[in-house]
Structures are given as structure tokens and as C-alpha cells.
Design an enzyme around this catalytic site. Structure first.
Site: not given
Length: 274
Positions: A2-3, A93, A112, A155
Site C-alpha cells: 500500500p502506497e 493472519h 507479515r 542532493r
DNA sequence: GGAGTTGTTCCGCC
DNA sequence: AGGCGGAACAACTC
């Protein structure tokens, strides 16, 4: 994974199901995902509270309770938030269940076990480091081209890794970073400082465009991701480079390459990303 | 049973 | 001081 587009889609799907509902009770099956309290204290904090609103910030979800506390959730890699009828079998889970005041439940499921839940007063959100350091929202007023140029120039690290830094701009993860760089025609290994004004402008617009596309396609269901009602997104059908190693680039026909950059998988087209 | 998976954080170095 | 790269860590699947 999930972004920003996935978390935004989850927020939109949960909003109509949760806002106005009361949390009647809460069960915790895996205690370590609760980061702010002992389990009993967490349960006492949410029991009886009414959900007033849900917002997204970066990859975090914020669930506002009428107790002036906020339930802050980060799904990390494989976390899911699913609305289920209370009679549905509890799958493997499943780590936390919030019982609502109808026949529905909000379930936190995470293969996880990397996802995290926090419960804290609104004014104490800054105590969560990952939240505190978040840079501007890509669709917010602060995220101007001028800001972006300033954040990137001088940067030395590669531009792909910089896009993943949540303090530069909030919400980009590995999939969208690769897609954004392909859309902008920029090689992920380029030092950030080597990008010229024109490239930075292209990159800036690609960030907005690719994230917007991800939201419009209701997220990328590459492996685990589904929204709050268990529905997959369709952005995986529109990816240009991520996990497309060996395929031909839709723009120039060259073969997509997979490499490692900053310890992460990185996909790009050697033909049209310079 | 070792490799692969990613977001975040920590640590040592320059 | 602060940016940087690399490693550690979370825990599971194949």
C-alpha cells in the site's frame, strides 16, 4: 504494497462504512502490532468511541474518534483493513477486530505482521517519528515545483532513493517510484543533483500524474493489496516498468531491466530513461 | 531452508 | 551537522 494511491482507495472505501459508527468492542490477537499501549489499555481507549472521520496522510490512515484520540494505522507491506460481517469466519493472519454497532466489523489482517496501530491524542501525532518527518502531500498546496526543485538539488543520492524518502514528498513507494521515473524518462540511478530544470519539472508533473492514475485505477493489486471491501485495484494492468523485466518498453521497444538500487528492486528502460 | 519481498529506522562514516 | 550508504528488522511464502 500500500502506497499513497492504495491507502487513499482504502480510505475512500472505508469512509462511508465507518464514519458515524460506534466501536462497540475490540479484540487483539497479535499484541505486538499495537505500538502505543498495552492491549487492555488500547481496548479501553477505543471501546465506546464513535468514529468521526477518516483521513490519509502519506501512507498513514488516521481514524478520528470522538474521544479526541486518533487511531493511526500504517499497513507497511501486506497489511489490510477489511469491513466484514460479524458472522464471517476469522481468517488466518487476522490480528485486530473492531466490533461496530451494526453487524459489521473492521478487521486488521497482515500476513507479515509489519503493520502498526497507534492510539494517541490528536496533538501527540508528532510523537510517531515516521509521521512527524513526513514531507508535503503530493496534491497539497505546499508541494510546489519550487519546493520540489529545492528539495532535490544538491542532493547526491540517486533520484529513485530520494523519491522514496518520505520527508521529501509523502506517499511514494517502490512501485510508483519506478513508474514515475519511467514516465519522466529519467534513469533511477541518476544522482539527484544531476537533473536539470527541465527534467525536474517533468519529474514533478510525473509524480502527480502517476499517483493520480493509481488512485483513478483504485490501486495496484500486484500481490496482496485490496481495498476496505476486499476489491482488487486495476492499476497493475497499466504499469510500464514495475515487475515488467524482460518485456518491451511501450515507448521505445527496448527490453525492461531489473536491477538493485539502495537495496531495493528497481525497474527501468535503458532505451528511454537517461 | 535460503532467497526474496519493502518501508522504516539505525548506525557508522565522511 | 547532516547527508549518505548499507544493514538491520519486521515475518512470512515459495
Amino acid at each position: 504494497m500500500p502506497e499513497l494511491p492504495e491507502v487513499e482507495t482504502i480510505k475512500r472505501s472505508l469512509h462511508p462504512k465507518l464514519v458515524g459508527r460506534k466501536i462497540r468492542d475490540c479484540e487483539i490477537f497479535y499484541e505486538k502490532c499495537i505500538k502505543t499501549h498495552a492491549p487492555e489499555k488500547f481496548i479501553n481507549g477505543v471501546r465506546g468511541a464513535t468514529i468521526e472521520n477518516i483521513e490519509r496522510r502519506g501512507k498513514y490512515l488516521k481514524i478520528f474518534l470522538n474521544t479526541a484520540e486518533i487511531l493511526l494505522i500504517h499497513l507497511r507491506m501486506t497489511g489490510r483493513l477489511i469491513i466484514s460481517p460479524k458472522g464471517d469466519p476469522v481468517t488466518k493472519h487476522t490480528h485486530v477486530i473492531f466490533h461496530l454497532d451494526n453487524d459489521l466489523q473492521l478487521r486488521f489482517i497482515d500476513i507479515r505482521k509489519f503493520g502498526t496501530l497507534y492510539l494517541l491524542p490528536g496533538e501527540e501525532l508528532h510523537k510517531v517519528r515516521g509521521y512527524r518527518i513526513l514531507g508535503p502531500e503530493p496534491f497539497g498546496e505546499e508541494f510546489t515545483l519550487e519546493y520540489f526543485k529545492k528539495a532535490v538539488k544538491e542532493r547526491k543520492k540517486n533520484i529513485k532513493t530520494l523519491l522514496l524518502d518520505q520527508d521529501v514528498v509523502a506517499g511514494i513507494g517502490n512501485i510508483y517510484a519506478d513508474e514515475i521515473l519511467h514516465a519522466a524518462g529519467i534513469n533511477p540511478a541518476r544522482p539527484a543533483e544531476s537533473l536539470n530544470g527541465n527534467e525536474l519539472e517533468k519529474l514533478y508533473h510525473s509524480i502527480k500524474r502517476e499517483l493520480k492514475k493509481g488512485i483513478e485505477n483504485r490501486g495496484t493489486s500486484f500481490s496482496d493489496y485490496v481495498d476496505g471491501e476486499g476489491r482488487k485495484g486495476k492499476n497493475q494492468d497499466y504499469l510500464s516498468v514495475y515487475h515488467r523485466q524482460g518485456c518491451n518498453c511501450s515507448r521505445c521497444g527496448c527490453e525492461i531491466i531489473k536491477t538493485k538500487l539502495g537495496g531495493r528492486s528497481s525497474h527501468y528502460c535503458p532505451g528511454c530513461q537517461e
